[in-house]
Design a protein around this motif. Structure first.
Motif, short mmCIF file in Angstrom:
data_model
loop_
_atom_site.label_atom_id
_atom_site.label_comp_id
_atom_site.label_asym_id
_atom_site.label_seq_id
_atom_site.Cartn_x
_atom_site.Cartn_y
_atom_site.Cartn_z
N PRO E 198 38.65 40.17 43.96
CA PRO E 198 37.69 39.15 44.42
C PRO E 198 37.19 38.26 43.28
O PRO E 198 37.00 37.07 43.45
N LYS E 199 37.03 38.87 42.11
CA LYS E 199 36.56 38.07 40.95
C LYS E 199 37.63 37.07 40.54
O LYS E 199 37.34 35.93 40.20
N ALA E 278 48.60 38.54 41.92
CA ALA E 278 48.49 37.60 40.80
C ALA E 278 47.75 36.33 41.20
O ALA E 278 47.87 35.83 42.31
N VAL E 279 46.96 35.86 40.26
CA VAL E 279 46.24 34.59 40.41
C VAL E 279 46.52 33.77 39.16
O VAL E 279 46.21 34.24 38.06
N PRO E 280 47.10 32.63 39.27
CA PRO E 280 47.58 32.00 40.50
C PRO E 280 48.84 32.68 41.00
O PRO E 280 49.59 33.23 40.21
N ASN E 281 49.02 32.58 42.24
CA ASN E 281 50.19 33.23 42.83
C ASN E 281 51.39 32.30 42.71
O ASN E 281 51.98 31.90 43.70
N VAL E 282 51.71 31.97 41.51
CA VAL E 282 52.83 31.07 41.24
C VAL E 282 53.74 31.77 40.24
O VAL E 282 53.27 32.20 39.19
N PRO E 283 54.98 31.93 40.56
CA PRO E 283 55.86 32.66 39.65
C PRO E 283 56.24 31.84 38.41
O PRO E 283 55.97 30.64 38.35
#
Lengths: 340, 324, 152, 275, 659
Positions: E198-199, E278-283
């Protein structure tokens, strides 16, 4: 009256003479010969050629306090310091070239008004024993300046060195007085002293006749542009030159008390003519090299009638880059071939 | 004069002549003869006639690199003949940002060591007329005859103790290298002095420095002394008094030496220039020795890229004092 | 001769000049004070921002003016307020200390110490220590300019 | 001058200090009994504050002023700035007089043209004062004086009020650049001299100021027909002894401290131009 | 000439008790430049300050010496007073006649002459003081956080909430840091992901927070309020704007590589996100392992990507941005225990570090959350935990305690028992350290309720035998040699500074301790500040610490940063270095010794023989200079001077003290 003293008795002579006041002799320390006050055990080198530094510092000390002060800006008191009549020095073993140089300084410091009492006192109080020179080295060129290496006219006593003895020829009353004090050590010379004859030095092929006058036209000569190039702007030539006499004045101390002294300075230093506002009339080596050589070769002769060089050879020996007065004279048309 | 050096001089003249006359450099710094055969002086060659005077023999001792400071103000590109010590001096100036590398053409001259006229004379024992050299020995001609000595015996002191006779930086190497000299005992006299008691050492230095004339030849000739205004001359603050007091003598000489910490290239020019023979190299070498011992081997001037030891540090450096 | 100024007999007291960095050693000196530790009054402190500020010429000037001993104190390596000033100082002052010793000064005459702001006791100890060592050594005549304290 | 040792100063007292411009102050200096020594206009004195040192300054007051010497001093170095900072009543060292001074006898009966710039008025003022005190010995007096700005003019009340009121005297003031408070001429001194078109007949021009001004003033005077013998200026060089020995102010065969600082242009033309 | 006033403080009897005030005042009257001298019982009091102010006016003083307590105490008080009387505050010097005199000497005849000497030195110095200006500096209202672990995230959220823009620069493709690798957290056994995710999301969504992931700091220049930072954003090879995070690319990718996140115990694809949340959820494409980049063929991901987000041509981008404050939160590494041969780490798959073991519990971990041996997939029955691997090890120069191992070992032993009920845990320890709220209780529970055997002692050797590991140890309490047949060994490897911490420290301009952990400005009173103004530290980059401490420190650092950003102007250092360009020869040695890169070179023109010459000289940026003076000591010609501590002033002090 000619006197003589055996070389073995010289230490005794030194001891006696030094009781009267400082006795300056060519003394070798760590391989370097300089005029220094004699002390017990000093290695005296009467046989040595000119020491690295000329004996001018006996009359114009490297550093000389002439004033003491105390009290701050509200209570300033000033007191003169000067050599007293009892400061009697003996300068023993000075070569004719160096003595001639001292005479050149006399004109500036004694004859020229206002005279300099500090110099004058030291000079007047001193007894000068000149020593004839028999073996000039390749850098000696005093002949060119009418110096007789075997005779110094201005000496109180003229001395000649032989294998066993030192011959002493008194020339003045001061000389007589000095010898009288060492009577027990000295005997009359039985034979004529072996005065060195016809001591020939090199002349580097120089011809000085008319040089001073000719130089008046050569202030802007292109020769200066090459001559100064190798100069490092150090002060060796001026400090080892027996006819250089510039000085600086400086204070030492704090607001409460201190002293003012003068000390040797050199026209070869950039700061020499630097003014407080930043302007410097002789900012670069070229102007300074020119000033020094012209002072010797043109300015001094204009005032005193004679070139301020005695051919002692010190600048030739000591300049780290071998830039010397001979080179300057040659560059400025003083070479014999060019003139004759 | 040795035939070899005549040939070498010829070769040097030819190579630098092409650059000078071809306009690649505006000035060449080299040597010419002085009044006598044992003297050389700096040559500032601009044309063919100047080049004629160019000499290369066993008396080209004067370090030329320092002249770049002034000459680069006048000329776009300057060529310099550099021996080992001159080349290190060049690097020193380069590191101090005093010269632009691309405005200087360095002609490297691996140096066999320069000869000392005084030593030659001593060896000759009489009026020395001339010398000739071959294969590491020198033949001395006097009025009374001839004598041969090993070249090593009559080297200038600074050359006898030189470790890097070959130029460490150059654009063109004109002669074949001599190789780094091993086993030079240049710290011997420092070590001898270290053996003395403090009072003995002080007395030694007080005596030596008492001769100092403050002519500043040591400074003026030195490649690490490139300040525009030396502390000595400053009026505000007045670091250094002009008086010839022992304290003032020490002030000048200790600070001069200290300013060479990690910067002195050990060329020995200061000592050579000193008219009263003060052993200045002993002060310089003391610092070289100690810096090497404390902070790792560093030979100033050898590598212009290496950090001078006083301009860097390691967190775990040792100290010459108690760090407890 | 400037060596061997023998004033020792006549109730001589040495003069010790201490250059202390503002952040550690000077503060250590303050702590010595707040803790009422004592050390000899021979020691007089000059505040400098950092031991890296120490120009060796300051030390020589002190000797010229009559100091019998000089001590430079700075933060411990790694604790420099300016992060690296004392690292530079360590190299400079090490080289310089060796040099002045080579010139004939006794090692005790010039010292460097790391004293933190929390080491009031160490400050007092070091200042006492150097004073005692200098007292044992006697007055310093080396480099001392006799003209400075001369009354006209 | 101390008879025995000319380098030895006497103690003098700074009576007061007045600000002339932002960087020039005038010091009034008295010896134990009034004037420390007799002197002629154009001569100089060495002032010293131990242990800061000595420096040479031209005497600004006229010899006819009997109670003290005046020095208008520009702050350029350590000594001058220390002198500026002195409190009234402070003791200083003074020695002199040094130098040749103006050739007053040669000027007698002639018209005089004074041309000064900035602090260069200091030595001229001594002579101007002398001339006013001996007014009958001299002809018409013209004074051209200029500075960068009105604030940089020294002796403001004299140049504006006292001198113009003197008989047979004209004072021309100029500043380099326009200034709202300035009603007089605007322009450089040499240009103003040309513009004023002085006639050389029976006239001696005496000029002192910054080197660049002197250079152009000399050109201007030449154009106006002044002969080198009619033009007099003073030189400024570094000096230590004041008696022609220490070597700093050596210029050819002369020592500026002793043989100068006053030279006619004719004399100057014979000397190396290293000043 | 200076018009100095000297004022001597009695400080009650603190000074007057040992220093003869009258004598000191009288002596002061004789110092050069002193026109007035006075004394007072307490100069720092309002009355005392008024006395000084009145004297300044009455005697027209232009500088002041106060003989009183340490300048570190009241210099500012007196400077303010002087300023109120119209003087520049820097026209004042303090002679420390209390801490450095009256308090350390007992006798009056000893302390009085010394006090006079100190006053004389101060008077000599003040005579050379010049008025100084305190430079005012602008503040860029933006903060940079280096490191996107829990410390960075917490600090970012706090700053963002206070209304300032904050950028988090994270080296990995995702924020989350070490905490994201954890299964549960002690002592509450919350699911780590459940509290962290959440953080992370909040940070990603907060309008004031920018995430700059897969990026590193290239260069930091400038100074507090105005740090100019270059951030290198590594080429992701994926367009973050277009990418929807659908995951098709990493499903289809044919190339595999060891997963950093899984400590190498599992594989990931060449195009990957480090972990599912993962944040950002970009590979990112790991170009070293991507077939296209290695061999020029494949491009399956690009072909399969619905939004066509794959961009093989992407280049590294350098972002240049100005920040007012920086928080360094770069976290820690785990020691590689293979340097200790006796534990056999790296030799056997069932010898793991604590962090590796942690991953075995995680549902998305290498074993899908099953605690099994990596060698044979069987659940371990006997597990030996060994503490202090590389911590508290004086012999190897690792003296410190890693602080978290005792607790995470207890946690893991508990978790083990929950996953493998018949498992038995043995813990070799030196001391069990459980300082912290609920920590001791937690560890007790492990020992008492979860059947964990705590053996005080050391392990000498571990070697495989048949299908198990033999652990040879000594129980130092009983003195007996212990031999345990273990199915798995877990080494509590020390927490160490990031391997590139020294480099980061150099770039940011902060220093570290001998273990490369960043130094705080004061260990007690300034725990999150550094010696570089405007740079703060948080989390395990300062020293090993657990999550609550890390979060607390992060918030503290955030508060410091907020305090800084909230200022309109900052006051700079008045005592800065200054180059005398006329004298500077341009050797630039000063640049090499400046700790603040405050000195740069500048070309000036100079007249030379009628023409002009260009030459290089040094130049000080007074905003960057902190006034240490190291440059002044390296400058041989004294061409760089330090205002407030000039060469002239220090020499004058020496001279005065030696009178």
């Amino acid at each position: 009256m000619k006197k003589m003293i055996g070389l073995d008795k010289l230490p005794a002579l030194w001891e006696q003479l030094s009781a009267e006041g400082p006795l300056y002799l060519p003394i070798e320390e760590r391989g370097v010969v300089c005029f220094k006050p004699w002390y017990e055990g000093a290695v005296v080198r009467l046989d040595a050629l000119n020491g690295v530094v000329p004996p001018k510092d006996i009359f114009l000390p490297r550093e000389e306090t002439y004033m003491r002060y105390q009290g701050g800006s509200q209570t300033l008191e000033i007191e003169a310091v000067s050599p007293g009549p009892d400061d009697k020095a003996t300068l023993f073993g000075v070569h004719p070239c160096d003595l001639k140089a001292v005479e050149m300084l006399d004109r500036v410091y004694i004859d020229q008004e206002p005279g300099d009492s500090l110099y004058r006192r030291r000079r007047e109080n001193a007894t000068v024993v000149a020593l004839a020179c028999s073996s000039p080295d390749p850098f000696c060129f005093c002949n060119l300046f009418e110096v007789d290496p075997a005779d110094a006219p201005g000496a109180d006593i003229m001395a000649y060195l032989s294998e066993q003895s030192l011959y002493l020829e008194t020339r003045t009353e001061k000389g007589e007085t000095m010898l009288a004090k060492a009577e027990s050590l000295i005997s009359d010379a039985k034979d004529e002293p072996e005065r060195p004859r016809e001591v020939k030095t090199t002349d580097f092929g120089l011809y000085l006749e008319g040089l001073s006058d000719n130089l008046k036209e050569r202030f802007d000569d292109p020769a200066w542009d090459n001559l100064y190039k190798s100069c490092l702007s150090c002060g060796v030539c001026t400090y080892v030159c027996p006819t250089c006499y510039c000085f600086d004045v400086e204070d030492f101390g704090h607001e409460g008390a201190g002293e003012r002294f003068r000390c040797w300075d050199s026209c070869m230093f950039g700061h020499f003519t630097q003014m407080a506002g930043g302007h410097n009339p002789r900012p670069d080596r070229k102007e300074r090299v020119r000033q020094r050589f012209l002072h010797k070769l043109q300015y001094y002769p204009q005032t005193y009638g004679e070139i301020a060089c005695v051919g002692c050879g010190r600048c030739l020996r000591s300049c780290p880059v071998n830039l010397d007065i001979v080179q300057a004279v040659k560059a400025l048309g003083g070479e014999a071939v060019e003139q004759r | 004069m040795a035939e070899k050096s005549l040939k070498e001089a010829e070769k040097i003249r030819e190579i630098v002549g092409q650059d000078l006359l071809g306009g690649r450099i505006g000035l060449l710094l080299g040597w010419e003869k002085g009044h006598y055969w044992w003297q050389s002086r700096p040559l500032f060659a601009k044309n063919e006639a100047d080049l004629e005077k160019l000499t290369w023999d066993s008396f080209c001792v004067i370090n030329l690199s320092r002249y770049l400071l002034e000459e680069l103000k006048e000329h776009g590109k300057v060529g310099v003949l550099v021996k080992g010590c001159d080349a290190r001096a060049f690097n020193r100036l380069l590191q101090d940002n005093m010269v632009a590398r691309d405005r200087v053409v360095l002609y490297g001259l691996p140096c066999p060591g320069m000869l000392d006229y005084g030593r030659l004379n001593e060896e000759a024992g009489g009026a020395l007329i001339s010398i000739s050299e071959s294969n590491g020995s020198v033949t001395l001609k006097t009025g009374t005859g001839e004598k041969s000595v090993e070249r090593d015996q009559v080297l200038m002191k600074k050359c006898a103790e030189c470790v890097y006779p070959d130029p460490v930086v150059y654009d063109q190497l004109l002669l074949s290298p001599q190789g780094k000299k091993e086993g030079v005992e240049r710290f011997k006299s420092v070590e001898d002095l270290e053996e003395l008691t403090p009072d003995e050492r002080f007395a030694y230095w007080e005596g030596e420095l008492s001769r100092c004339l403050r002519c500043y030849a040591c400074r003026q000739v030195c490649p690490f002394c490139s300040c525009r205004e030396c502390f000595v001359e400053q009026d505000n603050p007045r670091w250094q008094g002009r008086a010839y007091q022992p304290g003032e003598n020490f002030m000048f000489h200790l600070v001069r030496a200290y300013h060479g910490t990690g910067r002195c290239i050990d060329c020995g020019e200061c000592e050579r220039a000193c008219p009263v023979d003060i052993p200045l190299q002993e002060l310089n070498r003391k610092l070289i020795k100690d810096i090497n011992q404390l902070y790792g081997d560093y030979e100033a001037g050898v590598d212009a890229e290496a950090d001078p030891p006083l301009l860097t540090y390691r967190p775990d450096d040792p100290a010459a004092f108690s760090e407890k | 001769m400037s060596v061997g100024v023998k004033e020792k007999a006549a109730g001589w007291e040495p003069l010790i000049v201490a250059f202390c960095c503002n952040w550690c050693s000077y503060a250590g000196g303050d702590l010595a004070g707040t803790s009422r530790l004592t050390y000899p009054s021979n020691v007089k402190v000059i505040r400098v921002p950092c031991s890296g500020r120490m120009n060796p010429m300051f030390v020589l000037r002190a000797f010229q003016r009559g100091a019998d001993g000089v001590i430079v104190a700075g933060c411990h390596p790694g604790d420099c307020h300016y992060s690296t000033g004392n690292y530079s100082a360590r190299r400079r002052l090490s080289a310089f200390k060796r040099l002045v010793e080579f010139a004939g000064f006794e090692p005790e005459r010039f010292e460097v110490r790391w004293i933190s702001s929390s080491e009031g006791d160490k400050f007092a100890e070091e200042m006492t220590g150097i004073t005692e060592r200098i007292k044992a050594l006697g007055p310093n005549g080396k480099m001392r300019d006799a003209r400075w304290q001369k009354k006209a | 001058m101390n008879k025995d040792n000319p380098l030895l100063p006497q103690v003098a007292t700074v009576l007061d200090i007045t600000s002339e411009t932002p960087d020039i102050k005038t010091l009034r200096v008295a010896g134990k009994d009034g004037l420390p020594f007799e002197f002629m206009p154009g001569q100089c004195a060495m002032l010293s504050i131990p242990p800061i040192g000595e420096a040479i300054f031209s005497i600004t007051s006229s010899p006819t002023c009997r109670e003290c010497l005046e020095f208008s001093i520009k702050e350029v170095g350590t000594v001058s700035s220390a002198l500026h900072d002195l409190p009234p009543g402070a003791h200083i060292g003074i020695r002199g007089p040094y130098g040749n001074g103006f050739p007053v006898d040669d000027m007698k009966g002639k018209d005089l043209l004074f041309i000064g710039g900035g602090i260069g008025l200091a030595p001229l003022r001594s002579l101007i004062g002398y001339c006013f005190s001996n007014r009958d010995q001299f002809g018409h007096i013209d004074i051209v004086y200029g500075a960068r700005s009105p604030a940089d003019l020294i002796r403001k009340s004299e140049i504006k009020e006292t001198w113009p009121a003197e008989p047979d005297t004209s004072v021309y003031l100029t500043v380099d650049a326009e200034n709202p408070d300035w009603k007089e001429n605007v322009g450089f001194v040499p240009a103003y001299v040309s513009e004023l078109g002085f006639k050389p007949e029976n006239k001696i021009a005496i000029t002192c100021g910054p080197p660049i001004m002197i250079k152009f003033v000399l050109q201007a005077l030449d154009k106006l027909g002044f002969k080198p013998e009619q033009v007099i200026t003073t030189l400024e060089m570094r000096m230590k002894c004041g008696v022609g020995k220490c070597g700093r102010c050596n210029l050819g065969p002369v020592y500026v401290c002793k043989d100068g600082p006053v030279f006619s242009l004719a004399q100057l033309n014979e000397l190396p131009a290293e000043y | 000439m200076a018009r100095t006033g000297v004022f001597v403080c009695h400080c009650g009897t603190n000074i007057a008790g040992t220093v003869d005030i009258d004598q000191s005042v009288e002596a002061s009257r004789g110092f050069p430049g002193v026109v007035h001298a006075g004394e007072y019982r307490y100069l720092c009091s309002e009355m005392g300050q008024d006395l000084i102010k009145n004297a300044i006016e009455e005697h027209n003083l232009d500088r002041v010496v106060v003989g009183t307590c340490s300048p570190r105490m009241h210099e500012n008080t007196f400077r303010k007073a002087a300023a109120e009387a119209g003087l520049n505050p820097y026209m004042l010097e303090v002679a420390n006649i209390r801490e450095h005199c009256s308090w350390v000497h007992r006798e009056m005849d000893e302390a009085t002459p010394k006090a006079i000497a100190l006053l004389r030195a101060a008077a000599a110095k003040v005579a050379l003081n010049d008025p100084l200006d305190i430079p005012e500096l602008d503040v860029e209202k933006r903060a940079l956080i280096i490191g996107g672990g829990i410390a960075g995230i917490q600090a970012a959220l706090d700053i963002a909430e206070a209304g300032y823009v904050v950028d988090i620069v994270e080296r990995e493709p995702s924020i989350g840091g070490r905490m994201a690798q954890l299964e549960k957290t002690f002592p509450t056994l919350d699911c780590s992901a459940c509290i962290l995710t959440p953080k992370m999301v909040e940070a990603a969504q907060h309008p004031n927070v920018n995430l700059i992931t897969y990026s590193e700091i290239d260069e930091v220049k400038g100074f507090v309020g105005q740090f100019d930072v270059k951030i290198r954003q590594k080429a992701r090879s994926v367009d973050s704007v277009k990418c929807t995070g659908c995951g098709i690319c990493w499903e289809k990718c044919p190339s595999k590589a060891p997963s950093e996140f899984e400590m190498g115990m599992a594989k990931r694809k060449a195009i990957y996100v480090p972990f599912p949340q993962a944040v950002p959820n970009v590979p990112v494409i790991d170009r070293d392992n991507c077939l296209y980049f290695k061999k020029g063929r494949c491009q399956i991901c690009a072909k399969e990507c619905p939004p066509e987000a794959i961009d093989f041509e992407q280049q590294d981008v350098v972002i240049e941005r100005r920040y007012g404050a920086i928080i360094v939160a770069t976290g820690f590494d785990q020691l590689d225990p293979s340097i200790y041969g006796e534990y056999g780490y790296g030799q056997h798959p069932d010898i793991l570090t604590g962090l590796e073991f942690e991953r075995l519990f995680n549902a998305s971990g290498p074993t899908g959350g099953k605690v099994v041996r990596l060698s044979d997939g069987k659940p371990p029955r006997n597990v030996v935990f060994i503490q202090c691997i590389g911590s508290r090890d004086k012999a190897r120069g690792m003296n410190y305690c890693s602080k978290i191992c005792c607790m995470f070992t207890a946690k893991q032993a508990i978790l083990l028992k929950e996953k493998v009920p018949d498992a038995r845990s043995y813990v070799f320890y030196i001391d069990v350290r459980t300082a912290g709220k609920g920590y001791e209780e937690f560890q007790r529970r492990a020992a008492e309720e979860y059947d964990v055997a705590y053996l005080r002692g050391q392990v000498g050797k571990i070697f495989p035998e048949e299908d198990h590991l033999v652990v040879h140890g000594v129980d130092s309490l009983s003195g007996k040699i212990v031999e345990i047949k273990a199915d798995m060994v877990v080494l509590a490897a020390a927490s160490i500074a990031r391997c590139d911490a020294p480099e980061v420290g150099r770039k940011v301009g902060i220093n570290s301790d001998s273990y490369h952990f960043f130094n705080e400005a004061h260990p007690k009173l300034r725990p999150v500040e550094t010696h570089t103004a405007g740079v703060f530290i948080a989390g395990a980059c300062q020293a090993p610490k657990d999550i609550p401490d890390t979060v607390a420190q992060a918030s503290a650092a955030a508060v410091k940063a907020i305090g800084l950003l909230s200022k309109e102007k900052l006051q700079g250092e008045a005592c800065t270095a200054e180059v005398i360009q006329d004298e500077c020869s341009g050797c630039l040695n000063c640049i090499a010794v400046c700790p603040y890169t405050a000195i740069t070179e500048v070309e000036i023109e100079e007249r030379h023989h009628g023409g002009t010459l260009k030459r290089t000289v040094a130049q000080v940026n007074p905003s960057l200079c902190q006034g240490c003076g190291s440059c002044t000591a390296t400058c041989r010609s004294g061409s760089i001077n330090l205002k407030g501590f000039t060469n002239e002033q220090i020499l004058a002090e020496v001279d005065a003290i030696c009178l």
